[in-house]
Design a protein around this motif. Structure first.
Motif, PDB file in Angstrom:
ATOM      1  N   ALA A   1       0.841  -1.200   0.000  1.00 56.25           N
ATOM      2  CA  ALA A   1       0.000   0.000   0.000  1.00 56.25           C
ATOM      3  C   ALA A   1       0.876   1.250   0.000  1.00 56.25           C
ATOM      4  N   SER A   2       0.470   2.245  -0.750  1.00 54.26           N
ATOM      5  CA  SER A   2       1.248   3.473  -0.870  1.00 54.26           C
ATOM      6  C   SER A   2       0.316   4.645  -1.114  1.00 54.26           C
ATOM      7  N   SER A   3       0.737   5.825  -0.642  1.00 50.18           N
ATOM      8  CA  SER A   3      -0.021   7.062  -0.845  1.00 50.18           C
ATOM      9  C   SER A   3       0.611   7.956  -1.896  1.00 50.18           C
ATOM     10  N   GLN A   4       1.571   7.448  -2.648  1.00 48.99           N
ATOM     11  CA  GLN A   4       2.268   8.275  -3.621  1.00 48.99           C
ATOM     12  C   GLN A   4       1.326   8.824  -4.680  1.00 48.99           C
ATOM     13  N   GLY A   5       0.406   7.984  -5.149  1.00 53.51           N
ATOM     14  CA  GLY A   5      -0.536   8.468  -6.160  1.00 53.51           C
ATOM     15  C   GLY A   5      -1.442   9.555  -5.640  1.00 53.51           C
ATOM     16  N   GLU A   6      -1.958   9.401  -4.414  1.00 52.51           N
ATOM     17  CA  GLU A   6      -2.830  10.420  -3.831  1.00 52.51           C
ATOM     18  C   GLU A   6      -2.073  11.720  -3.587  1.00 52.51           C
ATOM     19  N   ILE A   7      -0.821  11.598  -3.132  1.00 55.44           N
ATOM     20  CA  ILE A   7      -0.037  12.802  -2.887  1.00 55.44           C
ATOM     21  C   ILE A   7       0.268  13.511  -4.205  1.00 55.44           C
ATOM     22  N   ARG A   8       0.522  12.753  -5.256  1.00 53.46           N
ATOM     23  CA  ARG A   8       0.792  13.370  -6.563  1.00 53.46           C
ATOM     24  C   ARG A   8      -0.441  14.126  -7.064  1.00 53.46           C
ATOM     25  N   VAL A   9      -1.617  13.538  -6.913  1.00 57.32           N
ATOM     26  CA  VAL A   9      -2.848  14.224  -7.303  1.00 57.32           C
ATOM     27  C   VAL A   9      -3.057  15.476  -6.457  1.00 57.32           C
ATOM     28  N   PHE A  10      -2.771  15.387  -5.161  1.00 55.86           N
ATOM     29  CA  PHE A  10      -2.924  16.547  -4.280  1.00 55.86           C
ATOM     30  C   PHE A  10      -1.975  17.667  -4.693  1.00 55.86           C
ATOM     31  N   TYR A  11      -0.746  17.329  -5.055  1.00 49.39           N
ATOM     32  CA  TYR A  11       0.196  18.349  -5.500  1.00 49.39           C
ATOM     33  C   TYR A  11      -0.265  18.993  -6.813  1.00 49.39           C
ATOM     34  N   ASP A  12      -0.896  18.213  -7.673  1.00 45.63           N
ATOM     35  CA  ASP A  12      -1.459  18.796  -8.897  1.00 45.63           C
ATOM     36  C   ASP A  12      -2.581  19.774  -8.567  1.00 45.63           C
ATOM     37  N   GLU A  13      -3.389  19.442  -7.573  1.00 45.72           N
ATOM     38  CA  GLU A  13      -4.457  20.357  -7.153  1.00 45.72           C
ATOM     39  C   GLU A  13      -3.867  21.648  -6.575  1.00 45.72           C
ATOM     40  N   ILE A  14      -2.804  21.521  -5.797  1.00 43.89           N
ATOM     41  CA  ILE A  14      -2.157  22.710  -5.238  1.00 43.89           C
ATOM     42  C   ILE A  14      -1.569  23.573  -6.346  1.00 43.89           C
ATOM     43  N   ALA A  15      -0.972  22.938  -7.358  1.00 41.29           N
ATOM     44  CA  ALA A  15      -0.417  23.701  -8.482  1.00 41.29           C
ATOM     45  C   ALA A  15      -1.514  24.471  -9.218  1.00 41.29           C
ATOM     46  N   ALA A  16      -2.664  23.837  -9.423  1.00 40.49           N
ATOM     47  CA  ALA A  16      -3.781  24.539 -10.066  1.00 40.49           C
ATOM     48  C   ALA A  16      -4.297  25.665  -9.180  1.00 40.49           C
ATOM     49  N   PHE A  17      -4.327  25.451  -7.875  1.00 39.66           N
ATOM     50  CA  PHE A  17      -4.759  26.499  -6.939  1.00 39.66           C
ATOM     51  C   PHE A  17      -3.797  27.683  -6.986  1.00 39.66           C
ATOM     52  N   GLN A  18      -2.514  27.411  -7.068  1.00 37.66           N
ATOM     53  CA  GLN A  18      -1.537  28.493  -7.138  1.00 37.66           C
ATOM     54  C   GLN A  18      -1.716  29.331  -8.403  1.00 37.66           C
ATOM     55  N   GLU A  19      -1.891  28.690  -9.534  1.00 32.65           N
ATOM     56  CA  GLU A  19      -2.038  29.427 -10.783  1.00 32.65           C
ATOM     57  C   GLU A  19      -3.333  30.216 -10.833  1.00 32.65           C
ATOM     58  N   ALA A  20      -4.397  29.682 -10.230  1.00 35.97           N
ATOM     59  CA  ALA A  20      -5.707  30.334 -10.323  1.00 35.97           C
ATOM     60  C   ALA A  20      -5.865  31.475  -9.325  1.00 35.97           C
ATOM     61  N   HIS A  21      -5.315  31.343  -8.118  1.00 42.12           N
ATOM     62  CA  HIS A  21      -5.609  32.313  -7.058  1.00 42.12           C
ATOM     63  C   HIS A  21      -4.386  33.031  -6.512  1.00 42.12           C
ATOM     64  N   VAL A  22      -3.244  32.378  -6.455  1.00 43.94           N
ATOM     65  CA  VAL A  22      -2.060  33.006  -5.874  1.00 43.94           C
ATOM     66  C   VAL A  22      -1.285  33.810  -6.915  1.00 43.94           C
ATOM     67  N   ALA A  23      -1.202  33.300  -8.138  1.00 45.20           N
ATOM     68  CA  ALA A  23      -0.411  33.965  -9.172  1.00 45.20           C
ATOM     69  C   ALA A  23      -0.869  35.390  -9.464  1.00 45.20           C
ATOM     70  N   PRO A  24      -2.181  35.705  -9.587  1.00 42.87           N
ATOM     71  CA  PRO A  24      -2.557  37.102  -9.861  1.00 42.87           C
ATOM     72  C   PRO A  24      -2.092  38.075  -8.792  1.00 42.87           C
ATOM     73  N   VAL A  25      -2.156  37.678  -7.527  1.00 41.95           N
ATOM     74  CA  VAL A  25      -1.704  38.560  -6.449  1.00 41.95           C
ATOM     75  C   VAL A  25      -0.191  38.732  -6.499  1.00 41.95           C
ATOM     76  N   LEU A  26       0.536  37.633  -6.707  1.00 42.04           N
ATOM     77  CA  LEU A  26       1.991  37.714  -6.770  1.00 42.04           C
ATOM     78  C   LEU A  26       2.462  38.521  -7.976  1.00 42.04           C
ATOM     79  N   ARG A  27       1.737  38.436  -9.086  1.00 39.98           N
ATOM     80  CA  ARG A  27       2.139  39.190 -10.263  1.00 39.98           C
ATOM     81  C   ARG A  27       2.001  40.695 -10.013  1.00 39.98           C
ATOM     82  N   LYS A  28       0.941  41.090  -9.331  1.00 38.71           N
ATOM     83  CA  LYS A  28       0.796  42.519  -9.005  1.00 38.71           C
ATOM     84  C   LYS A  28       1.887  42.965  -8.024  1.00 38.71           C
ATOM     85  N   LEU A  29       2.190  42.145  -7.034  1.00 38.48           N
ATOM     86  CA  LEU A  29       3.251  42.493  -6.097  1.00 38.48           C
ATOM     87  C   LEU A  29       4.613  42.503  -6.790  1.00 38.48           C
TER      88      LEU A  29
END
Length: 534
Positions: free
Chosen positions: A408-436
């Motif tokens: 049993a391993s959680s590598q696949g779930e962690i990889r999917v979670f990291y993909d979700e975080i990457a999408a969250f960063q591009e959608a919500h964090v990147a616009p604020v960081l670009r202005k700063l």
């Protein structure tokens, strides 16, 4: 139309004047307009903490709570605040249906005091903190997209931007903004400039990301503003074709009118336009989305705990009507309660592996009845997994639960979670960081370099052994392509220099190859060996 609007606002108890953007064509309601009725305010409304805690008597008024504009605490709006227009909320409540139960299900805006109290519970707080930490854990790297003539100057500029980000604590400020955005529905970062007064005169002026909008050395600090101290002043609700439709032009921050360009906002879970005034132009908070699942888990956990603590019941079979009567009568009403209590107390005092419990051989017996505990762990684990499914966080990160079973391993779930975080960063964090990022460049040298950029460092990283294997594969491909004539060695070096994952990206591969640095053929003898041969 004007008379209809006046009657409608009178029914809702709204003031006759309207807010900015309220000059729009209202849909006509079917049926007669209801008569005005008085509403008694609850303690929350009397203190200025939003709508009344006491629900109105009718279902339509309950539906209206879902669409009513947010009422901030007293002192947030300044003296020149515009009145809120409740006409659209009245239409939505009328068309919403008399039998709706969304308010009872907790889908209406709960208010910032309630959300703040929910954030005190670990089941609500931890998912918010995990997403905020993971979104800023690996952080960003600065880069240059174009070909710079002076590599040293470009490196110095990137280093200066990095130092300025550290001075302003951008990483921590963005993390707290994500916590506010997930926990309360909206997060704000206020841009503080030197020499600008903290009044309507200075803060209501737009902050443009141009050399004329901010002078060099004027960027002083970045501050997180709790959403409870903010509310929009005006917004366009007239023309959906305009870019600022349902986007506040300015905000009240504890009585000070602040232009929206000075208040960088993030809304992770945006709501439809019709609900934005009710949610203070924020979004749906993650604790509110988790509320049902957390309450189900808490109830299941308590039930399992009660079952475990009371899984075995001790039974003492005795002649209560014979040996424990106070006067020798034959009626149950004559049972001596003190004698029964004393007998049970003696049994409880002697029940242990080292004790001896004495029973009457003729009239008493002892037994234990146990409740089955099979399946309780699965039920509790399943209710716990539901809480992890809404934010999309693996169990090993949220609860520290390792997967069970062979291989049993959680590598696949962690990889999917990291993909979700990457999408969250591009959608919500990147616009604020670009202005700063633009404001920091203006603060450093008074101009924005279009070739400078940043990128998020991926959370999923290869091990050293995996990175070396990938690099060897790339090298073999380059060697084969050079021998076949597809590319030249210089083109291979250029590709290697542009590869962000290359082990040699910092070795100056973008510079042309020097003649002296060209390696000799593999089978060519050295000059020394040639002399010795002669």
């Amino acid at each position: 139309m004007t008379d209809w609007l006046a009657r409608l606002r009178g029914c809702l108890g709204a003031p006759p004047q309207t807010g900015a953007g309220s000059t729009r064509t209202e849909p006509v309601l079917n049926g007669p307009v209801a008569k005005p009725r008085s509403r008694r305010l609850g303690l929350g409304a009397a203190l200025g903490w939003g709508r009344s805690a006491q629900l109105p008597p009718t279902m339509q008024d309950r539906a209206a709570l879902l669409f009513q504009p947010y009422q901030p605490p007293r002192g947030v709006r300044g003296a020149g605040a515009l009145a809120m227009d409740a006409g659209l909320g009245a239409y939505a409540a009328g068309a919403y249906g008399m039998d709706s139960s969304f308010v009872e299900q907790g889908l209406a805006f709960k208010g910032y005091p309630t959300l703040a109290a929910m954030m005190l519970r670990a089941e609500f707080r931890k998912p918010v903190e995990i997403i905020a930490r993971e979104a800023t854990r690996a952080w960003i790297r600065f880069r240059c997209n174009g070909v710079q003539a002076d590599a040293a100057q470009t490196a110095a500029r990137l280093r200066a931007v990095e130092v300025e980000f550290l001075r302003l604590h951008v990483r921590d400020v963005v993390r707290r903004q994500i916590v506010h955005g997930l926990g309360f529905g909206v997060g704000h970062i206020w841009v503080g400039l030197r020499g600008v007064p903290l009044t309507d005169t200075g803060q209501a002026v737009p902050l443009l990301a141009t050399p004329h909008g901010m002078a060099r050395g004027q960027l002083e600090r970045l501050v997180n503003i709790d959403p409870i101290w903010t509310t929009p002043n005006s917004y366009n609700a007239e023309n959906p074709l305009r870019a600022d439709y349902y986007r506040p032009a300015d905000w009240w921050v504890q009585g000070v009118l602040v232009n929206s360009t000075r208040l960088l906002s993030v809304v992770p879970f945006e709501v439809p336009d019709i609900l934005k005034p009710a949610f203070n132009f924020g979004g749906l908070a993650l604790p509110q989305m988790l509320e049902t699942y957390v309450h189900n888990f808490l109830r299941t956990r308590q039930s399992v705990s009660d079952m475990v603590s009371n899984y075995a019941t001790k039974i003492l079979k005795t002649d209560m009507s014979g040996t424990m009567q106070s006067d020798g009568g034959l009626h149950y009403a004559d049972i001596d309660a003190d004698s029964v209590t004393a007998r049970v107390a003696a049994m409880n005092a002697w029940q242990s592996n080292n004790g001896t419990f004495v029973l009457d051989r003729e009239s008493e017996d002892f037994d234990i009845k146990s409740a089955p505990l099979t399946g309780l762990a699965e039920l509790q684990a399943q209710s716990q997994e539901f809480m992890a499914g809404i934010p999309g966080i693996p169990l090993v990160k949220l609860f520290g639960i390792q997967p069970q079973g062979l291989n049993a391993s959680s590598q696949g779930e962690i990889r999917v979670f990291y993909d979700e975080i990457a999408a969250f960063q591009e959608a919500h964090v990147a616009p604020v960081l670009r202005k700063l990022f633009q404001l920091v460049q203006l603060n450093l040298w008074g101009a924005i370099d279009p070739d400078l950029d940043f990128e998020f460092v991926p959370l999923w990283q290869m091990s050293e052994q995996e990175a070396a294997a990938v690099e060897k594969t790339k090298t073999d491909m380059d060697t084969a392509n050079i021998r076949s004539g597809k590319i030249t060695p210089h083109e291979a070096r250029t590709r290697e220099a542009a590869d962000a994952h290359s082990l040699y990206r910092t070795a100056g591969l973008a510079r042309p190859m020097q003649a002296s640095s060209t390696p000799p053929p593999v089978n060519a003898p050295s000059a020394k060996r040639a002399e010795q041969h002669e």
